[in-house]
Design a protein around this motif. Sequence first.
Motif, PDB file in Angstrom:
ATOM      1  N   ASN A   1      39.591  30.963  58.462  1.00 51.92           N
ATOM      2  CA  ASN A   1      39.802  32.375  58.165  1.00 51.92           C
ATOM      3  C   ASN A   1      38.810  32.922  57.140  1.00 51.92           C
ATOM      4  OD1 ASN A   1      40.900  30.840  56.135  1.00 51.92           O
ATOM      5  ND2 ASN A   1      42.649  32.191  55.765  1.00 51.92           N
ATOM      6  N   ASN A   2      37.889  32.067  56.663  1.00 47.70           N
ATOM      7  CA  ASN A   2      36.810  32.567  55.808  1.00 47.70           C
ATOM      8  C   ASN A   2      35.910  33.488  56.631  1.00 47.70           C
ATOM      9  OD1 ASN A   2      36.988  29.615  54.035  1.00 47.70           O
ATOM     10  ND2 ASN A   2      36.774  31.549  52.941  1.00 47.70           N
ATOM     11  N   SER A   3      35.207  34.371  55.941  1.00 45.15           N
ATOM     12  CA  SER A   3      34.371  35.347  56.634  1.00 45.15           C
ATOM     13  C   SER A   3      32.936  34.864  56.794  1.00 45.15           C
ATOM     14  CB  SER A   3      34.371  36.672  55.863  1.00 45.15           C
ATOM     15  OG  SER A   3      33.715  36.502  54.615  1.00 45.15           O
TER      16      SER A   3
ATOM     17  N   ASN B   1      32.561  40.755  57.849  1.00 46.71           N
ATOM     18  CA  ASN B   1      33.945  40.435  57.497  1.00 46.71           C
ATOM     19  C   ASN B   1      34.678  39.683  58.603  1.00 46.71           C
ATOM     20  OD1 ASN B   1      33.705  41.743  54.976  1.00 46.71           O
ATOM     21  ND2 ASN B   1      34.166  43.736  55.913  1.00 46.71           N
ATOM     22  N   GLN B   2      33.984  39.445  59.710  1.00 50.25           N
ATOM     23  CA  GLN B   2      34.591  38.656  60.779  1.00 50.25           C
ATOM     24  C   GLN B   2      34.887  37.248  60.288  1.00 50.25           C
ATOM     25  OE1 GLN B   2      32.973  39.044  64.931  1.00 50.25           O
ATOM     26  NE2 GLN B   2      31.240  39.936  63.817  1.00 50.25           N
ATOM     27  N   SER B   3      35.958  36.657  60.769  1.00 47.46           N
ATOM     28  CA  SER B   3      36.263  35.276  60.399  1.00 47.46           C
ATOM     29  C   SER B   3      35.351  34.328  61.170  1.00 47.46           C
ATOM     30  CB  SER B   3      37.730  34.951  60.682  1.00 47.46           C
ATOM     31  OG  SER B   3      38.022  35.134  62.051  1.00 47.46           O
TER      32      SER B   3
END
Length: 202
Positions: A17-19, A71-73
């Motif tokens: 879930n990090n970007s 900001n996409q994971s």
Amino acid sequence: MLVKEIMKRQVFTLRKNNSIADAIKLFKEHHIRHIPVVNKSQHVIGIISDRDVRDASPSVLDKEVDQSLFNQSIDNIMTSPVITTHPSEYFEDVAAIFYEKEIACLPVTNKKLVGIITEKDMLYTFIQLTGTHSPSTQIEIKVPDRVGVLSDVSNLFSRRRIKIVSVYTYPSPNQSEYKIVSISNSNNESTYYNERHRKDRV
């Protein structure tokens, strides 16, 4: 030589879930090219490369950059499942994986992530194994492909008091019944022998 002897034990990781922005920051801060993606149990569930990030990022030529793309994971761009290796795997077996799978990095796992090995680590290890990292002279000898021939070569060098730094072999081109024994010896020893007996036969 085993993987645990050459792997890097400090591994920088991310969660799925990090970007993409988080990945870019980690790449820049630590000058790395690959980041394993792990779950809370430190099991490898994916891997992301700097190339993955470049492909997913907006072009620098775009006049208007959509910042939301950063900001996409990373689970949208990571590679999964991941090829891994074990700390007790042999260098030669891992080299074959790098070649056959055409990869540049292998996470090292023992149930959970314990290290990482890259193509640069593999090349450095090969340089060490062949003795080219230290001053030496290379001698190549064509020998019959038979049992005991390395013992004969070793005895030949021992009689001439030549110190061997490293030894490896490869098939003789177009002559399947022969191999080439490539030997590195200390640079200050037996110069005359090295120059006069290259590609000698035993």
